[in-house]
Design an enzyme around this catalytic site. Sequence first.
Site, short mmCIF file in Angstrom:
data_model
loop_
_atom_site.label_atom_id
_atom_site.label_comp_id
_atom_site.label_asym_id
_atom_site.label_seq_id
_atom_site.Cartn_x
_atom_site.Cartn_y
_atom_site.Cartn_z
N LYS A 42 -3.49 8.58 -4.35
CA LYS A 42 -4.61 9.95 -4.75
C LYS A 42 -4.47 10.54 -3.78
CE LYS A 42 -7.48 7.55 -8.94
NZ LYS A 42 -7.93 7.09 -9.14
N GLU B 5 1.07 -2.08 -2.45
CA GLU B 5 0.11 -1.42 -3.25
C GLU B 5 0.23 -1.09 -4.72
OE1 GLU B 5 -2.73 -2.25 -3.78
OE2 GLU B 5 -4.65 -2.06 -1.88
N THR C 228 -9.76 0.35 1.59
CA THR C 228 -9.05 -1.15 2.16
C THR C 228 -8.06 -1.20 2.57
OG1 THR C 228 -9.77 -1.01 -0.62
CG2 THR C 228 -8.53 -2.79 0.24
N LEU C 229 -7.00 -0.20 2.71
CA LEU C 229 -6.38 -0.67 3.73
C LEU C 229 -6.56 -0.38 5.30
CD1 LEU C 229 -2.56 0.16 1.72
CD2 LEU C 229 -4.19 -1.91 2.19
N GLY D 98 -4.22 -6.12 -8.78
CA GLY D 98 -3.82 -4.73 -9.33
C GLY D 98 -1.93 -4.12 -9.13
N ASP E 126 -6.65 4.65 -3.05
CA ASP E 126 -7.67 6.14 -3.33
C ASP E 126 -7.81 6.85 -1.92
OD1 ASP E 126 -9.42 7.62 -4.64
OD2 ASP E 126 -10.15 6.00 -5.44
P1 5GP Z 1 -9.52 2.18 -1.98
O1 5GP Z 1 -9.50 1.52 -0.86
O2 5GP Z 1 -7.58 3.40 -1.82
O3 5GP Z 1 -10.11 3.25 -2.03
O4 5GP Z 1 -9.18 2.25 -2.74
C1 5GP Z 1 -8.50 0.76 -3.22
C2 5GP Z 1 -8.67 0.02 -4.81
O5 5GP Z 1 -9.31 0.84 -5.81
C3 5GP Z 1 -7.34 -0.01 -4.62
O6 5GP Z 1 -6.30 0.07 -5.17
C4 5GP Z 1 -7.54 -0.71 -6.97
O7 5GP Z 1 -8.07 -1.67 -7.31
C5 5GP Z 1 -8.58 0.57 -7.08
N1 5GP Z 1 -8.50 1.82 -7.21
C6 5GP Z 1 -8.53 3.20 -7.07
N2 5GP Z 1 -8.68 4.39 -8.13
C7 5GP Z 1 -7.59 3.67 -9.47
C8 5GP Z 1 -8.15 4.17 -10.69
O8 5GP Z 1 -7.69 5.63 -11.34
N3 5GP Z 1 -7.72 2.68 -11.31
C9 5GP Z 1 -7.64 1.79 -11.49
N4 5GP Z 1 -7.48 0.93 -12.24
N5 5GP Z 1 -8.17 1.21 -9.90
C10 5GP Z 1 -8.38 2.34 -9.09
MG MG Z 2 -5.16 -2.65 -5.41
#
Ligand code: 5GP
Ligand code: MG
Length: 180
Positions: free
Chosen positions: A134, A102, A110-111, A48, A106
Amino acid sequence: MARISVHDKEFDVYLSEEEIQGKVRELAARLALDYKDKKPLFIAILNGSFMFASDIFKHLNIDAEICFIKLASYKGMRSTGNVVTAIGLDQDLYNRDVVIIEDIVDTGKTLFHFLPKLQHQQPASLKIVSLLHKKEATIFDLTVDYVGFTIPDKFVVGYGLDYDGLGRNLKEIYQLSAAT
Ligand code: 5GP
Ligand code: MG
């Protein structure tokens, strides 16, 4: 183009190319100031962040290195939660000023799971730059040091971010249309 479709869904433009590029230059300027003479190592998380990483790095007018990694997560053997491993991380982080790049944070999951792996190598410092955050969806204890845009908890595509493989080549960022 204000409204587009990707696969079966409709999306409306949310951040224009100009807004994104303006923010990228602003972030690059802040980073250049904070990391002047530190020769930072940027670690971009694929897939991404490839477009954001490329744009921010080309506006960074200081000595800096960049590498690209992929994260693979799997469930631990016992109920230890998720384990995240990095594919392609061959740099020695010891005593380096490291900045993770990044596309979007969200939940922060992950991080949150990945940072301890990097801390283990004892970098001099470890910060995160994310184009999108977000914030209201972030439930893991994670500080995003440099944020481009704080956005609502709605699905977005474009500028590197995909919806089921498509949409990464869009120059703008689009938000899932309320109507779909
Ligand atoms: P997290 O671990 O912070 O929940 O999010 C990890 C991954 O979810 C992000 O790096 C991304 O790849 C994916 N992701 C989260 N929200 C979105 C979104 O609104 N659109 C897209 N395309 N990917 C998202
Ligand atoms: Mg990502």
